[in-house]
Design a protein around this motif. Structure first.
Motif, PDB file in Angstrom:
ATOM      1  N   UNK A  77       0.962  -1.193  -0.091  1.00 17.70           N
ATOM      2  CA  UNK A  77       0.035  -0.002   0.050  1.00 17.70           C
ATOM      3  C   UNK A  77       0.749   1.023  -0.011  1.00 17.70           C
ATOM      4  N   UNK A  78       2.113   0.904   0.455  1.00 20.88           N
ATOM      5  CA  UNK A  78       2.883   2.228   0.532  1.00 20.88           C
ATOM      6  C   UNK A  78       3.312   2.483  -0.828  1.00 20.88           C
ATOM      7  N   UNK A  79       3.542   1.520  -1.705  1.00 23.38           N
ATOM      8  CA  UNK A  79       4.033   1.553  -3.137  1.00 23.38           C
ATOM      9  C   UNK A  79       2.746   2.213  -3.928  1.00 23.38           C
ATOM     10  N   UNK A  80       1.647   1.742  -3.662  1.00 26.66           N
ATOM     11  CA  UNK A  80       0.614   2.279  -4.361  1.00 26.66           C
ATOM     12  C   UNK A  80      -0.487   2.881  -3.458  1.00 26.66           C
ATOM     13  N   UNK A  81      -0.273   4.144  -3.049  1.00 27.16           N
ATOM     14  CA  UNK A  81      -1.380   4.803  -2.094  1.00 27.16           C
ATOM     15  C   UNK A  81      -2.456   5.031  -2.517  1.00 27.16           C
ATOM     16  N   UNK A  82      -2.962   4.991  -3.787  1.00 24.36           N
ATOM     17  CA  UNK A  82      -4.095   4.992  -4.064  1.00 24.36           C
ATOM     18  C   UNK A  82      -4.999   3.729  -3.589  1.00 24.36           C
ATOM     19  N   UNK A  83      -4.583   2.573  -3.327  1.00 23.44           N
ATOM     20  CA  UNK A  83      -5.225   1.385  -3.132  1.00 23.44           C
ATOM     21  C   UNK A  83      -5.597   1.482  -1.724  1.00 23.44           C
ATOM     22  N   UNK A  84      -4.930   2.447  -0.699  1.00 21.80           N
ATOM     23  CA  UNK A  84      -5.281   2.438   0.397  1.00 21.80           C
ATOM     24  C   UNK A  84      -6.539   3.405   0.574  1.00 21.80           C
ATOM     25  N   UNK A  85      -6.612   4.479  -0.390  1.00 22.36           N
ATOM     26  CA  UNK A  85      -7.836   5.212  -0.440  1.00 22.36           C
ATOM     27  C   UNK A  85      -8.949   4.546  -0.860  1.00 22.36           C
ATOM     28  N   UNK A  86      -8.770   3.347  -1.663  1.00 23.44           N
ATOM     29  CA  UNK A  86      -9.849   2.565  -2.249  1.00 23.44           C
ATOM     30  C   UNK A  86     -10.068   1.200  -1.691  1.00 23.44           C
ATOM     31  N   UNK A  87      -9.369   0.984  -0.369  1.00 23.63           N
ATOM     32  CA  UNK A  87      -9.341  -0.303   0.152  1.00 23.63           C
ATOM     33  C   UNK A  87     -10.897  -0.788   0.218  1.00 23.63           C
ATOM     34  N   UNK A  88     -11.986  -0.218   0.537  1.00 24.93           N
ATOM     35  CA  UNK A  88     -13.374  -0.442   0.633  1.00 24.93           C
ATOM     36  C   UNK A  88     -14.194  -0.792  -0.534  1.00 24.93           C
ATOM     37  N   UNK A  89     -13.542  -0.488  -1.531  1.00 26.40           N
ATOM     38  CA  UNK A  89     -14.103  -0.467  -3.088  1.00 26.40           C
ATOM     39  C   UNK A  89     -14.073  -1.989  -3.689  1.00 26.40           C
TER      40      UNK A  89
END
Length: 230
Positions: A115-127
Motif C-alpha cells: 500500500x505504501x508503493x500504491x497509495x491510491x489502493x489504501x484510499x480505495x480499500x473498501x471499494x
C-alpha cells in the motif's frame, strides 16, 4: 537471476518458442518486446511453469526449475502478473490483498508495504475491485504479487490500456523496486519508451525467436523501434 536457455515451448502440437535464450540481470529488468503473436506471453507462462518447455532449460539463480510445478516456482520466489488487470471483482481492494497475505507470517507487513508503493489502493480499500479503473486494477494486481515477496517478478503488458499518468506511476514503482535490491523483473511490454527506461537488457521476439537484443536504456530506444518495424 534468471537464464532461459534455448527454450522451446508451445501448445499441443504448435511450437511457439523456437530456442529462445533470455537472461534477466540480478536486481535489474529485462524487457521483451515484439508484435502480437510473437510469443511474449508464452515465454512468461513457460517461466511460470504454466506452459511446459519441450526443450531447453530455465535456471533461477542457478537452480534448474524447468520441470517444477508452478506452485513450487512461487515458493522459490517467482511471482506472475498476467495481462488483463486480473483481480477478484466482487471482493474489495483490501480483501484482494488479504487473500494473498493470509497464512503468511509477515502478511500484515507485506500488505502495508504494498500500500505504501500504491497509495491510491489504501484510499480505495473498501471499494470492490470490479469498480476500479483499469490502472487501479493493474496496481492492485502488482501489489498482490509483491505481497509474496518475490525474487523474480514476471510482468505481462502492465501498461496496456492504461492512462499515461498511471503508466508513469507503475514505471517509477518498478524502477524503485529494482533500485532497492532483492528483486529482478522480466517485463513484457509494447510501450517502448517505458521498457527502455526500465530495462538493463532488451530482447525483441519475432515468431518465437529472438531477432535483436542488447543493453537497455533510453539510448537503445531507436534501435528497438527499428527492430520492431522490420
Amino acid at each position: 537471476m534468471l537464464r532461459i536457455q534455448s527454450v522451446r515451448a508451445g501448445y499441443d502440437r504448435t511450437t511457439v518458442l523456437h530456442g529462445v535464450t533470455v537472461e534477466v540481470p540480478k536486481d535489474g529488468v529485462a524487457a521483451v518486446l515484439g508484435h502480437n503473436g510473437a510469443g511474449k506471453s508464452t515465454l512468461l507462462r513457460t517461466v511460470m511453469g504454466l506452459v511446459p518447455a519441450s526443450a531447453g532449460t530455465v535456471l533461477l539463480d542457478g537452480e534448474d526449475i524447468t520441470r517444477l510445478a508452478p506452485h513450487r516456482r512461487v515458493a522459490r520466489g517467482v511471482a506472475y502478473v498476467p495481462q488483463g488487470q486480473q483481480s477478484f471483482p466482487h471482493l474489495t481492494t483490501a480483501e484482494n490483498l488479504q487473500l494473498v497475505a493470509d497464512g503468511r507470517p509477515d502478511g500484515k507487513e507485506a500488505v502495508a508495504e504494498a500500500l505504501d508503493l500504491f497509495p491510491v489502493l489504501r484510499e480505495l480499500s473498501g471499494r470492490r475491485a470490479g469498480l476500479l479503473s483499469g490502472g487501479q486494477r493493474q496496481q492492485l494486481a502488482i501489489a498482490r504479487a509483491l505481497i509474496t515477496r518475490p525474487r523474480l517478478l514476471l510482468l505481462d503488458e502492465p501498461t496496456e490500456g492504461i492512462q499515461p499518468s498511471v503508466v508513469a506511476e507503475i514505471e517509477e514503482t518498478v524502477l524503485a523496486l529494482t533500485r532497492r535490491g532483492g528483486l529482478s523483473v522480466l517485463l513484457v511490454e509494447q510501450h517502448v519508451g517505458f521498457a527502455m527506461r526500465a530495462a538493463r537488457r532488451y530482447y525483441v521476439l519475432e515468431a518465437g525467436r529472438v531477432t535483436s537484443s542488447g543493453d537497455g536504456g533510453a539510448e537503445a530506444e531507436g534501435t528497438v523501434r527499428a527492430a520492431l518495424s522490420v
